[in-house]
Design a protein around this motif. Structure first.
Motif, PDB file in Angstrom:
ATOM      1  N   VAL A  30      36.087  45.093  41.341  1.00  0.00           N
ATOM      2  CA  VAL A  30      36.422  44.094  42.358  1.00  0.00           C
ATOM      3  C   VAL A  30      37.911  44.156  42.674  1.00  0.00           C
ATOM      4  O   VAL A  30      38.749  44.230  41.765  1.00  0.00           O
ATOM      5  CB  VAL A  30      36.056  42.672  41.874  1.00  0.00           C
ATOM      6  CG1 VAL A  30      36.467  41.638  42.915  1.00  0.00           C
ATOM      7  CG2 VAL A  30      34.564  42.575  41.589  1.00  0.00           C
ATOM      8  N   PHE A  31      38.235  44.116  43.962  1.00  0.00           N
ATOM      9  CA  PHE A  31      39.608  43.964  44.429  1.00  0.00           C
ATOM     10  C   PHE A  31      39.760  42.563  44.984  1.00  0.00           C
ATOM     11  O   PHE A  31      38.967  42.126  45.825  1.00  0.00           O
ATOM     12  CB  PHE A  31      39.929  44.985  45.520  1.00  0.00           C
ATOM     13  CG  PHE A  31      40.163  46.370  45.017  1.00  0.00           C
ATOM     14  CD1 PHE A  31      41.440  46.879  44.895  1.00  0.00           C
ATOM     15  CD2 PHE A  31      39.090  47.180  44.647  1.00  0.00           C
ATOM     16  CE1 PHE A  31      41.661  48.152  44.422  1.00  0.00           C
ATOM     17  CE2 PHE A  31      39.301  48.452  44.174  1.00  0.00           C
ATOM     18  CZ  PHE A  31      40.584  48.941  44.056  1.00  0.00           C
ATOM     19  N   LEU A  32      40.782  41.855  44.536  1.00  0.00           N
ATOM     20  CA  LEU A  32      41.106  40.526  45.036  1.00  0.00           C
ATOM     21  C   LEU A  32      42.333  40.689  45.925  1.00  0.00           C
ATOM     22  O   LEU A  32      43.435  40.968  45.438  1.00  0.00           O
ATOM     23  CB  LEU A  32      41.378  39.580  43.866  1.00  0.00           C
ATOM     24  CG  LEU A  32      40.222  39.497  42.849  1.00  0.00           C
ATOM     25  CD1 LEU A  32      40.639  38.716  41.608  1.00  0.00           C
ATOM     26  CD2 LEU A  32      38.995  38.888  43.481  1.00  0.00           C
ATOM     27  N   MET A  33      42.142  40.549  47.232  1.00  0.00           N
ATOM     28  CA  MET A  33      43.148  40.978  48.191  1.00  0.00           C
ATOM     29  C   MET A  33      43.444  39.919  49.237  1.00  0.00           C
ATOM     30  O   MET A  33      42.614  39.067  49.541  1.00  0.00           O
ATOM     31  CB  MET A  33      42.669  42.245  48.918  1.00  0.00           C
ATOM     32  CG  MET A  33      42.279  43.386  48.016  1.00  0.00           C
ATOM     33  SD  MET A  33      41.510  44.755  48.929  1.00  0.00           S
ATOM     34  CE  MET A  33      42.905  45.316  49.913  1.00  0.00           C
ATOM     35  N   ASN A  34      44.651  40.015  49.794  1.00  0.00           N
ATOM     36  CA  ASN A  34      45.020  39.281  50.991  1.00  0.00           C
ATOM     37  C   ASN A  34      44.451  40.026  52.207  1.00  0.00           C
ATOM     38  O   ASN A  34      44.192  41.228  52.134  1.00  0.00           O
ATOM     39  CB  ASN A  34      46.544  39.192  51.081  1.00  0.00           C
ATOM     40  CG  ASN A  34      47.014  38.334  52.242  1.00  0.00           C
ATOM     41  OD1 ASN A  34      46.982  38.748  53.398  1.00  0.00           O
ATOM     42  ND2 ASN A  34      47.460  37.127  51.932  1.00  0.00           N
TER      43      ASN A  34
END
Length: 351
Positions: A30-34
């Motif tokens: 998982v990537f937690l991104m703006n």
């Protein structure tokens, strides 16, 4: 989750490798991104062949999400602390440009035809990178051969249900010498805010071959600075055996042999002492380049007691690492096995 826009990527075809960099052996990352592409954090870790979910949990994932929202609330004022979390350079912008994949795959799946055969699996990216070194006859660098080290290689074991919280610290490990304790919450490493074990792995993946990492932990609510030492060859303590890409490493180094530690009963039956190398042949590849060991005379249930001059106890992971660092694809390595109470000498071709 209702505060996030969720996007699922199910294939590596056309994947932007200059943005999405993660442990390509995983089936869940998982990537937690703006929305502007800034990475707040990563989630998803694995360290074991038998228990794929040991290092992750829904509770831990939830706390990583909460941490990402905290960073988002402080953005862009906290942008400087996130610089180290962003993707580094990539050899190729997309997987299908790797030589071993070029011409075999396109940027899209063939949904009207052979959809499975048209899909680039994530692990093929790592395999393709290693093949570049192997086919050039060059040693595979430690950060490519032993990618995404778990904190355990430095003596840190994390709580999968918490946010970057230390459960235990190995005795006489770099972590213990640095002063880490059970219950410490790792707040930053190299200035990067830490949301998960995967965030620590990102720092370790990009860490030097030797040196130290500036770390901040929260202990009883108090922030303490610690320096985590990196001793030469520290990455080699990681276990390769669980990785999907280890199958291609077995092709290269052991001709398709799947090895494991021998049991006490197996050693006793074979007359192998506890001070000897004793890797049990669990499986022998039967086809193509994975049948090289079979053609060389190896059989299931053999026990390797000496290989390339090594005769003391070693894991399969350690053996793969040794051979791939020290032997070229055209080398032929002497091996001694225990079979039916006898010692037999064979020659194993490298690939």
């Amino acid at each position: 989750m209702d505060q996030f826009v969720t996007v699922r990527v199910v294939q590596a075809n056309g994947l932007n490798l200059e943005r999405f960099q993660f442990d390509f052996d995983l089936t869940f990352s998982v990537f937690l991104m703006n929305a502007d592409g800034t990475v707040y954090g990563r989630y998803g870790s694995r360290s074991d062949r038998h228990d794929a979910t040991r290092d992750i949990s829904m509770e831990g994932f939830g706390k990583a999400l909460e941490g990402a929202l905290e960073l988002h609330q402080g953005y862009p004022a906290n942008r400087a602390t996130l610089v180290g979390k962003q993707a580094t350079g990539s050899r190729f912008p997309v997987p299908e440009q790797y030589p071993s994949l070029r011409g075999k795959y396109t940027a899209k799946l063939d949904y009207e035809g052979k959809v499975v055969q048209s899909c680039i699996h994530c692990h093929q990216v790592r395999e393709s990178e290693r093949k570049l070194y192997r086919e050039a006859g060059a040693p595979i660098p430690d950060n490519v051969l032993h990618p995404w080290p778990m904190p355990g290689v430095l003596g840190l074991h994390m709580d999968p249900k918490e946010r970057a919280t230390v459960v235990t610290v190995d005795t006489d490990s770099p972590a213990q010498r640095a002063g880490f304790r059970s219950g410490d919450i790792i707040a930053t490493v190299e200035g990067q805010p830490i949301l998960s074990t995967a965030d620590i792995q990102w720092v370790l993946q990009n860490a030097p071959e030797a040196g130290e990492l500036e770390t901040t932990v929260l202990r009883a609510g108090v922030a303490l600075p610690l320096k985590l030492p990196l001793e030469i060859h520290w990455r080699r303590n990681s276990d390769l055996s669980w990785r999907v890409t280890s199958w291609d490493l077995r092709r290269m180094a052991t001709g398709g042999l799947l090895l494991r530690d021998s049991t006490q009963e197996e050693r006793t039956t074979a007359g192998v002492s506890e001070t000897e190398l004793s890797l049990f042949v669990q499986h022998v590849g039967q086809y193509g380049e994975h049948a090289v060991a079979k053609k060389a005379g190896f059989q299931q249930n053999d026990i390797l007691v000496r290989i390339d001059g090594l005769a003391t106890p070693m894991t399969e992971s350690g053996l793969l690492s040794h051979l791939l660092r020290n032997r070229a694809p055209t080398d032929k390595v002497p091996v001694r096995i225990a079979r039916n109470g006898k010692r037999v000498d064979l020659i194993l071709p490298m690939q």
